[in-house]
Design a protein around this motif. Structure first.
Motif, PDB file in Angstrom:
ATOM      1  N   PHE A  54      40.375  40.397  32.233  1.00 27.17           N
ATOM      2  CA  PHE A  54      39.337  41.652  32.333  1.00 27.17           C
ATOM      3  C   PHE A  54      40.511  42.820  32.865  1.00 27.17           C
ATOM      4  O   PHE A  54      39.903  43.869  32.905  1.00 27.17           O
ATOM      5  CB  PHE A  54      38.407  41.210  33.524  1.00 27.17           C
ATOM      6  CG  PHE A  54      37.413  40.401  32.982  1.00 27.17           C
ATOM      7  CD1 PHE A  54      36.157  41.041  32.561  1.00 27.17           C
ATOM      8  CD2 PHE A  54      37.395  39.058  32.752  1.00 27.17           C
ATOM      9  CE1 PHE A  54      35.279  40.330  32.114  1.00 27.17           C
ATOM     10  CE2 PHE A  54      36.183  38.358  32.443  1.00 27.17           C
ATOM     11  CZ  PHE A  54      35.255  38.998  31.797  1.00 27.17           C
ATOM     12  N   ARG A  74      42.344  40.585  37.056  1.00 27.53           N
ATOM     13  CA  ARG A  74      42.592  39.177  36.368  1.00 27.53           C
ATOM     14  C   ARG A  74      43.381  39.799  35.134  1.00 27.53           C
ATOM     15  O   ARG A  74      43.152  40.313  34.170  1.00 27.53           O
ATOM     16  CB  ARG A  74      41.063  38.712  35.802  1.00 27.53           C
ATOM     17  CG  ARG A  74      40.376  38.215  37.038  1.00 27.53           C
ATOM     18  CD  ARG A  74      38.847  37.693  36.532  1.00 27.53           C
ATOM     19  NE  ARG A  74      38.983  36.580  35.731  1.00 27.53           N
ATOM     20  CZ  ARG A  74      38.050  36.126  35.019  1.00 27.53           C
ATOM     21  NH1 ARG A  74      36.967  36.279  35.426  1.00 27.53           N
ATOM     22  NH2 ARG A  74      38.063  34.929  34.463  1.00 27.53           N
ATOM     23  N   SER A  84      42.904  32.779  33.571  1.00 27.96           N
ATOM     24  CA  SER A  84      43.426  34.010  34.113  1.00 27.96           C
ATOM     25  C   SER A  84      44.368  33.973  35.413  1.00 27.96           C
ATOM     26  O   SER A  84      44.186  32.936  35.774  1.00 27.96           O
ATOM     27  CB  SER A  84      42.401  35.148  34.061  1.00 27.96           C
ATOM     28  OG  SER A  84      41.589  34.920  34.992  1.00 27.96           O
ATOM     29  N   ARG A 125      38.770  41.108  42.449  1.00 21.41           N
ATOM     30  CA  ARG A 125      37.553  41.442  41.443  1.00 21.41           C
ATOM     31  C   ARG A 125      38.241  41.150  39.810  1.00 21.41           C
ATOM     32  O   ARG A 125      39.122  41.005  39.628  1.00 21.41           O
ATOM     33  CB  ARG A 125      37.077  42.843  41.464  1.00 21.41           C
ATOM     34  CG  ARG A 125      36.669  43.068  43.007  1.00 21.41           C
ATOM     35  CD  ARG A 125      35.221  42.389  43.263  1.00 21.41           C
ATOM     36  NE  ARG A 125      34.494  42.758  44.325  1.00 21.41           N
ATOM     37  CZ  ARG A 125      34.533  41.865  45.507  1.00 21.41           C
ATOM     38  NH1 ARG A 125      35.593  40.854  45.298  1.00 21.41           N
ATOM     39  NH2 ARG A 125      34.161  42.189  46.634  1.00 21.41           N
ATOM     40  N   ASP A 126      37.323  41.275  38.837  1.00 26.12           N
ATOM     41  CA  ASP A 126      37.455  40.998  37.607  1.00 26.12           C
ATOM     42  C   ASP A 126      38.818  41.868  37.149  1.00 26.12           C
ATOM     43  O   ASP A 126      39.469  41.664  36.374  1.00 26.12           O
ATOM     44  CB  ASP A 126      36.571  41.309  36.755  1.00 26.12           C
ATOM     45  CG  ASP A 126      35.508  40.274  36.715  1.00 26.12           C
ATOM     46  OD1 ASP A 126      35.905  39.026  36.905  1.00 26.12           O
ATOM     47  OD2 ASP A 126      34.092  40.481  36.392  1.00 26.12           O
ATOM     48  N   ASP A 136      36.320  28.275  35.418  1.00 22.07           N
ATOM     49  CA  ASP A 136      37.157  29.344  35.417  1.00 22.07           C
ATOM     50  C   ASP A 136      38.214  29.356  36.591  1.00 22.07           C
ATOM     51  O   ASP A 136      37.784  29.533  37.825  1.00 22.07           O
ATOM     52  CB  ASP A 136      36.277  30.667  35.754  1.00 22.07           C
ATOM     53  CG  ASP A 136      36.958  31.935  35.589  1.00 22.07           C
ATOM     54  OD1 ASP A 136      37.746  32.104  36.204  1.00 22.07           O
ATOM     55  OD2 ASP A 136      36.505  32.553  34.634  1.00 22.07           O
ATOM     56  N   HIS A 184      37.416  32.049  39.468  1.00 22.05           N
ATOM     57  CA  HIS A 184      36.427  31.869  40.258  1.00 22.05           C
ATOM     58  C   HIS A 184      36.418  30.490  40.920  1.00 22.05           C
ATOM     59  O   HIS A 184      36.030  30.552  42.140  1.00 22.05           O
ATOM     60  CB  HIS A 184      35.127  31.713  39.256  1.00 22.05           C
ATOM     61  CG  HIS A 184      34.704  33.173  39.000  1.00 22.05           C
ATOM     62  ND1 HIS A 184      34.210  34.144  39.764  1.00 22.05           N
ATOM     63  CD2 HIS A 184      34.684  33.619  37.394  1.00 22.05           C
ATOM     64  CE1 HIS A 184      34.064  35.241  39.150  1.00 22.05           C
ATOM     65  NE2 HIS A 184      34.093  35.091  37.797  1.00 22.05           N
TER      66      HIS A 184
END
Length: 267
Positions: free
Chosen positions: A242, A210, A193, A206-207, A170, A173
């Motif tokens: 996200f 993204r 992303s 954080r998500d 990812d 990440h």
């Protein structure tokens, strides 16, 4: 490059409309999710219905995303895994994404690795029997019980899981984890992303930050894709934004198309 669309790109879109969105972009591979309220799988849509919707459009379901807290192996987790693996098999999905605990627990050295290997050992025969690949996705958050792809790769080797278990790379990440190593031969899927917010620190990402991959991406997603392709990765690049700003788009297809064009031109 082969692109895929994760349902998180347009989570409020009914599954049939989501598949049509993929087709409109010339994308023939998707990831469906089991965490979208009011949508398949949580709304009770049967795997047979999902299979037919995909087959009618010539679309491959490359994964169900995801079995959460997979490395906290309990009787309840085993039942959940069996149900999701059966659903994946019956809807025609090729893989099940495996997401680790992300609540600050289970991070102790020694115990962390033991928990991971225990879970993968238990999952391996279930996945094998169903003909489903398990995609282990380390998360770069500091509180995660599995942040390192190196650790995940070592665990897969330790349980003799090659061919059944693979890694998810990812780009979000990977950047957060700060782990330079790539494992292209063990990678079964790449999630892409970007983060364009210039104010947030890497530790604070954080998500919700993204977005789709754009020119001012701070994750160097383009560089990561280049490196993976150069090292031999030939699987899908799956869009997984996200950010609420993406989910609120009136025309997500146009935005994804722009991102595809940007990636193709930059890579």
């Amino acid at each position: 490059m082969k692109f895929s669309l994760n349902h998180m790109t347009a989570p409020a879109m009914p599954i049939a409309d989501f598949l049509d969105l993929a087709l409109s972009l010339g994308i023939h591979a998707v990831e469906i999710r089991n965490d979208l309220s009011g949508n398949a799988i949580l709304d009770g849509t049967t795997p047979g219905e999902i299979r037919k919707l995909a087959e009618d459009r010539g679309i491959e379901i490359i994964s169900i995303n995801a079995l959460q807290r997979f490395n906290d192996w309990t009787e309840a987790r085993a039942r959940e895994a069996e149900e999701l693996i059966a659903y994946a098999r019956d809807c025609g999905a090729k893989a099940l994404v495996l997401v680790p605990k992300n609540d600050g627990t289970g991070r102790e050295d020694g115990q962390r690795q033991q928990n991971l290997r225990e879970a993968l050992s238990a999952l391996k025969p279930l996945l094998q029997e169903a003909g489903i690949t398990g995609l282990v996705e380390p998360l770069g958050f500091a509180i995660c019980s599995l942040s390192s792809k190196q650790e995940a790769a070592e665990a897969i080797e330790a349980v003799d899981g090659a061919g059944v278990l693979k890694l998810v790379h990812d780009t979000f990440h990977h950047h957060l984890a700060g782990e330079p190593a790539l494992f292209p031969a063990m990678t079964g899927l790449v999630h892409v992303s970007g983060v364009t917010d210039q104010a947030v620190s890497v530790a604070g990402m954080r998500d919700s930050h993204r977005v789709l991959v754009e020119g001012d991406d701070r994750l160097d997603t383009i560089g990561q894709i280049r490196a993976l392709l150069a090292a031999g990765y030939d699987g899908c690049l799956s869009f997984e934004p996200f950010a609420p700003s993406v989910h609120a788009l009136a025309d997500p297809g146009a935005a994804v198309r722009e991102s595809i064009d940007h990636i193709r031109a930059a890579v």
